[in-house]
Design an enzyme around this catalytic site. Structure first.
Site, PDB file in Angstrom:
ATOM      1  N   CYS A   1      20.766  50.083 -32.632  1.00  0.00           N
ATOM      2  CA  CYS A   1      19.593  50.931 -33.324  1.00  0.00           C
ATOM      3  C   CYS A   1      19.569  51.978 -32.889  1.00  0.00           C
ATOM      4  CB  CYS A   1      18.710  49.702 -33.364  1.00  0.00           C
ATOM      5  SG  CYS A   1      18.051  49.351 -31.959  1.00  0.00           S
TER       6      CYS A   1
ATOM      7  N   GLU B   1      12.152  47.066 -37.593  1.00  0.00           N
ATOM      8  CA  GLU B   1      12.522  47.978 -37.270  1.00  0.00           C
ATOM      9  C   GLU B   1      13.916  48.677 -38.114  1.00  0.00           C
ATOM     10  OE1 GLU B   1      15.839  49.746 -35.518  1.00  0.00           O
ATOM     11  OE2 GLU B   1      15.771  47.745 -33.803  1.00  0.00           O
TER      12      GLU B   1
ATOM     13  N   SER C   1      19.156  46.536 -41.360  1.00  0.00           N
ATOM     14  CA  SER C   1      18.953  48.149 -42.501  1.00  0.00           C
ATOM     15  C   SER C   1      17.595  47.800 -43.046  1.00  0.00           C
ATOM     16  CB  SER C   1      20.089  47.612 -43.526  1.00  0.00           C
ATOM     17  OG  SER C   1      19.312  46.827 -44.613  1.00  0.00           O
ATOM     18  N   ARG C   2      17.934  49.737 -43.260  1.00  0.00           N
ATOM     19  CA  ARG C   2      16.670  50.072 -44.465  1.00  0.00           C
ATOM     20  C   ARG C   2      16.723  49.627 -45.644  1.00  0.00           C
ATOM     21  NH1 ARG C   2      15.956  56.195 -45.662  1.00  0.00           N
ATOM     22  NH2 ARG C   2      16.693  56.355 -43.217  1.00  0.00           N
TER      23      ARG C   2
END
Length: 522
Positions: free
Chosen positions: A297, A260, A237-238
C-alpha cells in the site's frame, strides 16, 4: 468461536479451495463456507462476550494478547509454508511478517498495561465557584463493541486474521469477528486456531473471537449490516472500502468504517539531491518499486521532480535497472489481471511515455514491472493518471519549476505517504513544500523509501481520503487503539459507583490522568 463450532451452518461449496499463487491452481481439500446464519451466530456470540471481556483487568488482557503471539509462533513452519503457497511471497518476507504480527500483539500488550489509552480526566467539584458551582466530572474511554475485521490480500499475517486491526480492537476490549481473505484460507485458519487456543487458555468467553470464511462479498456485507457490529477495520481496494462505508452508513444505526484503501505515495526528488546522486536514486527507486511485486500500500507509484540533468541521470539508471527486474508473482490471478489492465491503460494514455518495462514472466500471475513519464500539464489534465495501479508500476511527472511542482502536489488526492529526497541545499524548498504535503498525506519521510512501515508509537499509517476513510486515525502503531474507543463522562457519581480507575483511591496506580487540567503520571 472456532471454524468448527457445531452451531454454525455451512454452505456446500466444494469449489472453494486454497489456490497456489504461483500457478493459479487450487490445492488441498475444499473449505466449507460460512453463510448468513453463521454471521448472525458469530455476532451474537461477540455481543454476549462483550461486557465480560471489556471488564477484564489490564493485566489479564495484556496476557491474552501475549498468549496469541505465543500460539502463532507455536504453529511453526507450517504457517510460513501455507502463506508462501497461498500468497507467492518469499520465505524471508513472510518470516519477517510473522515477526511483525507477533511484535504488534506484544506492543499492544504494553499499551494495555500502561493504561494511557483510558484517557482518564478528572475535574473535581468546585461547590463554591461563582457565579455557578462546578459538578464533579470524570471521564474515561470505553470500547465501542464487537468489531468486524476484513483480512488483507497483500499481508496474509500482519494485516489479516491476527493483524493490526484485530490486535488493536482486542486491546481496546472489543470482541472481533474476522472475515478471512479468500486468497489465503489455509493461512487464516491456522492463525484463527491459534487465537482460539489463546481464548481458551485465558478463560475468556468463546465469542471474543470468531473467524468466518467465504469467497464472495455476501458474507462481508452481512457482517457489516449486523446490528451488533460496532465498527469495521478494512484494508484493501478503494471500491471494496467504499462499498463497506456505504453499507455501514445505510444501517439504522451507522457505524464507523476504518478503511485503508488506495495510495500512490508520491516521491519528490529535490534538485540538489538529484544533482548529487540522481543515478543512485534511480537504482534504489526500482528496488522499492519492485519489492514484493509492488504489492504494498506504500509502493512508490508516483515520482515528482524538476526537469534537469540530475533527473536525466535518475531516469537512465532507473530504466537500466528496471529492464533487468524479474517479474514478481502477484497474489492472485484477479490482482494480476487488474494490474495488467492498469499498466496497459497508462501505456496508452495521451501524453504518457514508457521509460522501461521489466522482464516478462512465464507464470499466470507474474507481473511485469513498468515505469512511465509525463509532463505536469498532462498529469494535471488527466486525473486518471493519479489513480493507483496496484503492483510494480510508477509514473514520473516532470515539472518545469518549483511552482509547477507545488501545483502538482496540491492537485493530488489524499495519500498514505510522501517522500522527500533532499540534501542540505534542498532544505529551503523542502520547508516550503512541507505544509502542502501535510495537507495531503499521513506520513512524510526523508531520504528513504515508503515501502516498510514501522510498528511504533509515533507511526501513522493513514491519510486523507481516498488513502483512508478517516484521516484522523492510523491502522499501524499504538494510536490504532483509539479507533475502537469512545469517551464517557461521569457527573457527580458516588465513589463506590464510579469505575475503579476514576475513584480517588486509584491515584498512584501508575495510570496517567489529567487532574483538573494538570497531567499526572499516576
Amino acid at each position: 468461536m472456532t471454524a468448527d463450532t457445531a452451531t454454525m451452518t455451512r454452505a456446500d461449496t466444494s469449489d472453494f479451495r486454497s489456490v497456489a499463487a504461483e500457478t493459479g491452481e487450487p490445492v488441498g481439500d475444499a473449505f466449507a463456507v460460512h453463510g448468513p446464519d453463521d454471521v448472525a451466530a458469530a455476532c451474537a456470540a461477540a455481543d454476549a462476550a462483550f461486557d465480560e471481556y471489556r471488564a477484564t483487568d489490564r493485566e489479564a488482557r495484556a496476557q491474552f494478547l501475549e498468549r496469541i503471539a505465543e500460539e502463532i509462533l507455536g504453529i511453526g513452519d507450517d504457517l510460513i509454508v501455507a502463506a508462501m503457497r497461498e500468497s507467492g511471497l518469499p520465505r524471508a518476507r513472510l518470516e519477517g511478517e510473522r515477526g511483525r504480527t507477533v511484535g504488534q500483539l506484544k506492543l499492544f500488550a504494553g499499551v494495555v498495561r500502561s493504561g494511557a489509552w483510558l484517557g482518564l480526566r478528572i475535574d473535581p467539584a468546585l461547590p463554591d465557584r461563582q457565579p455557578l458551582p462546578r459538578p464533579d466530572l470524570r471521564l474515561r474511554m470505553i470500547p465501542l463493541g464487537p468489531v468486524a475485521v476484513f483480512g488483507a490480500s497483500n499481508f496474509p499475517l500482519a494485516f489479516s486474521t491476527a493483524g493490526g486491526d484485530t490486535a488493536s480492537a482486542l486491546a481496546a476490549g472489543c470482541p472481533v469477528v474476522v472475515k478471512g481473505h479468500p486468497a489465503h484460507p489455509q493461512t487464516g485458519a491456522l492463525v484463527a486456531d491459534a487465537i482460539h487456543r489463546a481464548v481458551a487458555a485465558c478463560g475468556l468467553p468463546e465469542g471474543v473471537f470468531s473467524h468466518l470464511v467465504g469467497p464472495g462479498t455476501d458474507l462481508g456485507s452481512a457482517l457489516v449490516k449486523d446490528p451488533r457490529i460496532a465498527a469495521v477495520g478494512f484494508t484493501g481496494s478503494r471500491g471494496g472500502g467504499l462499498a463497506l462505508v456505504a453499507l455501514a452508513q445505510a444501517r439504522a444505526v451507522p457505524i464507523p468504517v476504518y478503511a485503508e484503501m488506495s495510495s500512490i505515495n508520491p516521491v519528490v526528488l529535490l534538485p540538489a539531491a538529484l544533482e548529487a546522486r540522481g543515478a543512485a536514486l534511480g537504482t534504489a527507486f526500482v528496488g522499492s518499486l519492485t519489492m514484493g511485486a509492488g504489492q504494498f500500500c506504500t509502493n512508490p507509484g508516483l515520482v515528482l521532480a524538476i526537469d534537469g540533468e540530475g533527473l536525466d541521470a535518475f531516469v537512465a539508471a532507473a530504466g537500466d535497472t528496471l529492464v533487468e527486474a524479474e517479474a514478481g508473482t502477484m497474489l492472485t490471478t484477479g490482482i494480476h489481471a487488474a494490474y495488467r489492465q492498469g499498466v496497459e491503460t497508462l501505456a496508452g494514455s495521451k501524453g504518457v511515455e514508457t521509460i522501461a518495462r521489466g522482464k516478462e514472466g512465464n507464470g499466470v500471475t507474474r507481473g511485469q514491472a513498468a515505469f512511465f513519464a509525463t509532463t505536469a500539464d498532462a498529469f494535471l489534465a488527466e486525473k486518471a493518471l493519479g489513480h493507483e495501479v496496484f503492483g510494480a508500476s510508477s509514473i514520473l511527472v516532470k515539472c518545469r519549476d518549483e511552482a509547477e511542482l507545488r501545483r502538482v502536489i496540491e492537485g493530488l488526492e489524499g495519500q498514505l505517504t510522501a517522500t522527500l529526497h533532499m540534501d542540505a541545499q534542498d532544505e529551503p524548498i523542502a520547508t516550503r513544500l512541507l505544509p502542502v504535503l501535510e495537507r495531503r498525506v499521513g506520513r512524510i519521510l526523508a531520504n528513504g523509501w515508503p515501502t516498510g512501515v514501522e510498528v511504533a508509537h509515533a507511526m501513522v499509517h493513514g491519510g486523507p481520503y481516498p488513502a483512508t476513510s478517516d484521516a484522523r486515525t492510523t491502522s499501524v502503531g499504538s494510536l490504532a487503539i483509539d479507533r475502537f474507543l469512545r469517551p464517557v463522562s461521569y457527573q457527580n457519581l458516588a465513589q463506590g459507583v464510579l469505575p475503579p480507575e476514576l475513584r480517588n483511591d486509584a491515584m498512584g496506580d501508575g495510570v496517567p490522568r489529567l487532574q483538573d487540567g494538570t497531567l499526572s503520571l499516576g
